[in-house]
Design a protein around this motif. Structure first.
Motif, PDB file in Angstrom:
ATOM      1  N   SER A  75      55.965  75.689  23.936  1.00 20.50           N
ATOM      2  CA  SER A  75      56.959  76.400  24.736  1.00 20.50           C
ATOM      3  C   SER A  75      56.605  77.872  24.807  1.00 20.50           C
ATOM      4  N   ILE A  76      57.109  78.530  25.820  1.00 16.53           N
ATOM      5  CA  ILE A  76      56.807  79.936  26.039  1.00 16.53           C
ATOM      6  C   ILE A  76      57.363  80.767  24.898  1.00 16.53           C
ATOM      7  N   GLU A  77      56.616  81.747  24.445  1.00 18.78           N
ATOM      8  CA  GLU A  77      57.069  82.588  23.343  1.00 18.78           C
ATOM      9  C   GLU A  77      58.035  83.650  23.842  1.00 18.78           C
ATOM     10  N   ALA A  78      59.000  83.978  23.006  1.00 20.88           N
ATOM     11  CA  ALA A  78      59.975  85.004  23.358  1.00 20.88           C
ATOM     12  C   ALA A  78      59.261  86.322  23.638  1.00 20.88           C
ATOM     13  N   GLY A  79      59.640  86.961  24.730  1.00 28.33           N
ATOM     14  CA  GLY A  79      59.032  88.245  25.086  1.00 28.33           C
ATOM     15  C   GLY A  79      57.742  88.135  25.852  1.00 28.33           C
ATOM     16  N   ALA A  80      57.295  86.894  26.149  1.00 29.19           N
ATOM     17  CA  ALA A  80      56.008  86.722  26.844  1.00 29.19           C
ATOM     18  C   ALA A  80      56.120  86.946  28.344  1.00 29.19           C
ATOM     19  N   LEU A  81      57.328  86.894  28.892  1.00 33.85           N
ATOM     20  CA  LEU A  81      57.505  87.023  30.333  1.00 33.85           C
ATOM     21  C   LEU A  81      57.827  88.459  30.719  1.00 33.85           C
ATOM     22  N   PRO A  82      57.360  88.911  31.877  1.00 36.95           N
ATOM     23  CA  PRO A  82      57.638  90.276  32.330  1.00 36.95           C
ATOM     24  C   PRO A  82      59.115  90.449  32.674  1.00 36.95           C
ATOM     25  N   SER A  83      59.564  91.673  32.672  1.00 37.60           N
ATOM     26  CA  SER A  83      60.976  91.945  32.928  1.00 37.60           C
ATOM     27  C   SER A  83      61.306  91.996  34.412  1.00 37.60           C
ATOM     28  N   ALA A  84      60.300  92.134  35.263  1.00 35.20           N
ATOM     29  CA  ALA A  84      60.532  92.206  36.717  1.00 35.20           C
ATOM     30  C   ALA A  84      59.487  91.379  37.441  1.00 35.20           C
ATOM     31  N   ALA A  85      59.871  90.825  38.592  1.00 29.82           N
ATOM     32  CA  ALA A  85      58.963  90.002  39.389  1.00 29.82           C
ATOM     33  C   ALA A  85      58.959  90.489  40.828  1.00 29.82           C
ATOM     34  N   GLY A 133      64.884  69.814  43.753  1.00 28.61           N
ATOM     35  CA  GLY A 133      63.729  70.685  43.553  1.00 28.61           C
ATOM     36  C   GLY A 133      63.823  71.452  42.246  1.00 28.61           C
ATOM     37  N   ILE A 134      63.392  72.711  42.277  1.00 32.27           N
ATOM     38  CA  ILE A 134      63.378  73.519  41.049  1.00 32.27           C
ATOM     39  C   ILE A 134      64.356  74.696  41.142  1.00 32.27           C
ATOM     40  N   GLY A 135      65.318  74.587  42.075  1.00 27.09           N
ATOM     41  CA  GLY A 135      66.275  75.670  42.259  1.00 27.09           C
ATOM     42  C   GLY A 135      67.149  75.942  41.054  1.00 27.09           C
ATOM     43  N   GLY A 136      67.298  74.962  40.180  1.00 23.28           N
ATOM     44  CA  GLY A 136      68.121  75.158  38.992  1.00 23.28           C
ATOM     45  C   GLY A 136      67.338  75.568  37.756  1.00 23.28           C
ATOM     46  N   TRP A 137      66.037  75.759  37.920  1.00 19.02           N
ATOM     47  CA  TRP A 137      65.210  76.117  36.770  1.00 19.02           C
ATOM     48  C   TRP A 137      65.358  77.597  36.415  1.00 19.02           C
ATOM     49  N   SER A 138      65.193  77.884  35.143  1.00 19.48           N
ATOM     50  CA  SER A 138      65.094  79.273  34.698  1.00 19.48           C
ATOM     51  C   SER A 138      63.647  79.727  34.815  1.00 19.48           C
ATOM     52  N   GLU A 139      63.445  81.035  34.721  1.00 21.87           N
ATOM     53  CA  GLU A 139      62.076  81.561  34.765  1.00 21.87           C
ATOM     54  C   GLU A 139      61.260  81.040  33.592  1.00 21.87           C
ATOM     55  N   ALA A 140      61.882  80.907  32.425  1.00 19.43           N
ATOM     56  CA  ALA A 140      61.171  80.398  31.243  1.00 19.43           C
ATOM     57  C   ALA A 140      60.761  78.943  31.449  1.00 19.43           C
ATOM     58  N   GLU A 141      61.629  78.139  32.067  1.00 17.64           N
ATOM     59  CA  GLU A 141      61.282  76.743  32.319  1.00 17.64           C
ATOM     60  C   GLU A 141      60.112  76.641  33.292  1.00 17.64           C
ATOM     61  N   PHE A 142      60.109  77.494  34.303  1.00 22.21           N
ATOM     62  CA  PHE A 142      58.991  77.492  35.246  1.00 22.21           C
ATOM     63  C   PHE A 142      57.703  77.915  34.545  1.00 22.21           C
ATOM     64  N   ALA A 143      57.779  78.941  33.710  1.00 26.08           N
ATOM     65  CA  ALA A 143      56.596  79.406  32.985  1.00 26.08           C
ATOM     66  C   ALA A 143      56.080  78.337  32.037  1.00 26.08           C
ATOM     67  N   PRO A 166      51.096  86.013  32.860  1.00 23.47           N
ATOM     68  CA  PRO A 166      52.538  85.782  32.988  1.00 23.47           C
ATOM     69  C   PRO A 166      53.157  86.516  34.175  1.00 23.47           C
ATOM     70  N   GLN A 167      52.629  87.700  34.517  1.00 22.65           N
ATOM     71  CA  GLN A 167      53.171  88.432  35.659  1.00 22.65           C
ATOM     72  C   GLN A 167      52.978  87.643  36.945  1.00 22.65           C
ATOM     73  N   ASP A 168      51.815  87.014  37.111  1.00 19.92           N
ATOM     74  CA  ASP A 168      51.565  86.209  38.306  1.00 19.92           C
ATOM     75  C   ASP A 168      52.497  85.000  38.359  1.00 19.92           C
ATOM     76  N   VAL A 169      52.767  84.406  37.197  1.00 17.98           N
ATOM     77  CA  VAL A 169      53.682  83.265  37.145  1.00 17.98           C
ATOM     78  C   VAL A 169      55.086  83.696  37.558  1.00 17.98           C
ATOM     79  N   ALA A 170      55.534  84.839  37.047  1.00 19.05           N
ATOM     80  CA  ALA A 170      56.862  85.345  37.402  1.00 19.05           C
ATOM     81  C   ALA A 170      56.945  85.696  38.880  1.00 19.05           C
ATOM     82  N   ASP A 171      55.884  86.306  39.406  1.00 22.37           N
ATOM     83  CA  ASP A 171      55.870  86.669  40.828  1.00 22.37           C
ATOM     84  C   ASP A 171      55.885  85.415  41.704  1.00 22.37           C
ATOM     85  N   LEU A 172      55.131  84.401  41.308  1.00 22.44           N
ATOM     86  CA  LEU A 172      55.112  83.147  42.059  1.00 22.44           C
ATOM     87  C   LEU A 172      56.503  82.523  42.095  1.00 22.44           C
ATOM     88  N   PHE A 173      57.175  82.496  40.972  1.00 22.84           N
ATOM     89  CA  PHE A 173      58.517  81.912  40.908  1.00 22.84           C
ATOM     90  C   PHE A 173      59.472  82.678  41.827  1.00 22.84           C
TER      91      PHE A 173
END
Length: 308
Positions: A28-38, A94-104, A132-139
């Motif tokens: 699972s994604i580690e806490a703090g691994a995702l960027p704060s803005a996308a 679809g994935i409209g109900g997913w969180s950013e962490a779930e997508f990552a 991770p920034q690219d993943v957040a931007d894609l989402f």
């Protein structure tokens, strides 16, 4: 004596089962691994690099229809038939109900919101190398696309491929975030950018690299060409080896990605038609980067039987 043997066998079975359960556990994604803005605008470029439309849009879709990601494409392999899911922003199908962490987690670890391993028909072994920034931007970009109702059909698999837990062991063998190719110390920034695009979001090796009997990429024959996953035809060698693109210049490769035309005045065909449409949406700099990296990849002989 018999009781002792039975007890020992039971202990080995329980111990082996516990070890299997531990080693095959989903990450699972580690806490703090995702960027704060996308940034959805940047995410659009990641979308085209990642080839999302090639699998998740309706087969043969063109123009704006390539942004309707209802899924349904069937990939028929020796392991069974895998069906691309709906990844539109629909909250039910679809994935409209997913969180950013779930997508990552899905992109970087191949793990579903339910905590199950995805099958590697979803090219997360390559996406694991994404920033991770690219993943957040894609989402962020995916959330701007039309929500499409309707769940794609289930995969058509038979035992033992219906057991997802064992994929955790497969991941330990074939999934890592390290670069595949060790570029020269003086490699250009352009080639290094191309390495990221090809080995990561572009996931070129998923089709152009031969696979082992268990379906993992043979990194010793990176981009050497392979028998098509569907079992009909071959995917070409794109190294500088015999049968590859050694005679192509970097500008030839970049122009092919943009236009679909080869230096021999032939045109793109097969599954590459959709991929080339994706590449045409990239910036010129990124197409040039991909070309620079491919020219730096070690030459390999064709990775598929010459009789195919």
């Amino acid at each position: 004596m018999l009781k002792k043997l039975l007890a020992a066998a039971l202990a080995v079975t329980v111990g082996g089962g516990a070890l299997f359960w531990t080693l095959s556990a989903p990450a699972s994604i580690e806490a703090g691994a995702l960027p704060s803005a996308a940034d959805a605008t940047r995410g659009e470029q990641v979308f085209w690099t990642g080839g999302c439309a090639s699998c998740h849009a309706k087969p043969g879709a063109d123009g704006e229809a390539r942004l309707a990601l209802a899924g349904g494409l069937e990939l028929k392999t020796e392991f069974g038939t895998f069906v691309a899911p709906n990844i539109s922003p629909d909250t039910k199908d679809g994935i409209g109900g997913w969180s950013e962490a779930e997508f990552a987690n899905a992109m970087l670890h191949g793990v579903s919101p339910r905590g199950e391993h995805y099958y590697p028909a979803f090219p997360y072994p390559s996406y694991a190398r994404m920033a991770p920034q690219d993943v957040a931007d894609l989402f962020a970009f995916l959330k701007t696309l039309p929500a499409i109702e309707g769940r794609a059909p289930d995969h058509q698999l038979s035992f033992p491929f219906t057991l997802r837990r064992g994929i955790g062991l497969w991941k330990r063998l074939y999934m890592h975030d390290a670069p595949v190719v060790a570029l020269a110390a003086d490699a250009s920034g352009l080639a290094r950018r191309g390495q990221y695009l090809v080995e990561g979001p572009g996931h070129c090796g998923e089709c152009h690299t031969p696979r082992s009997i268990t379906g993992g990429q043979d990194y010793e024959q990176w981009l050497a060409g392979a028998v098509a996953a569907e079992g009909a035809g071959v995917v070409p060698n794109i190294t500088a080896g015999e049968g590859g693109v050694g005679s192509w210049s970097a500008s030839d490769i970049a122009y092919y990605l943009e236009s679909g035309f080869t230096p021999d005045f032939d045109s793109v065909g097969g599954a590459m038609v959709s991929v080339q449409k994706n590449m045409a949406e990239l910036s010129k700099d990124d197409r040039d980067a991909i070309a620079a990296y491919l020219k730096a990849v070690p030459a390999k002989p064709n990775g598929y039987p010459s009789s195919r």
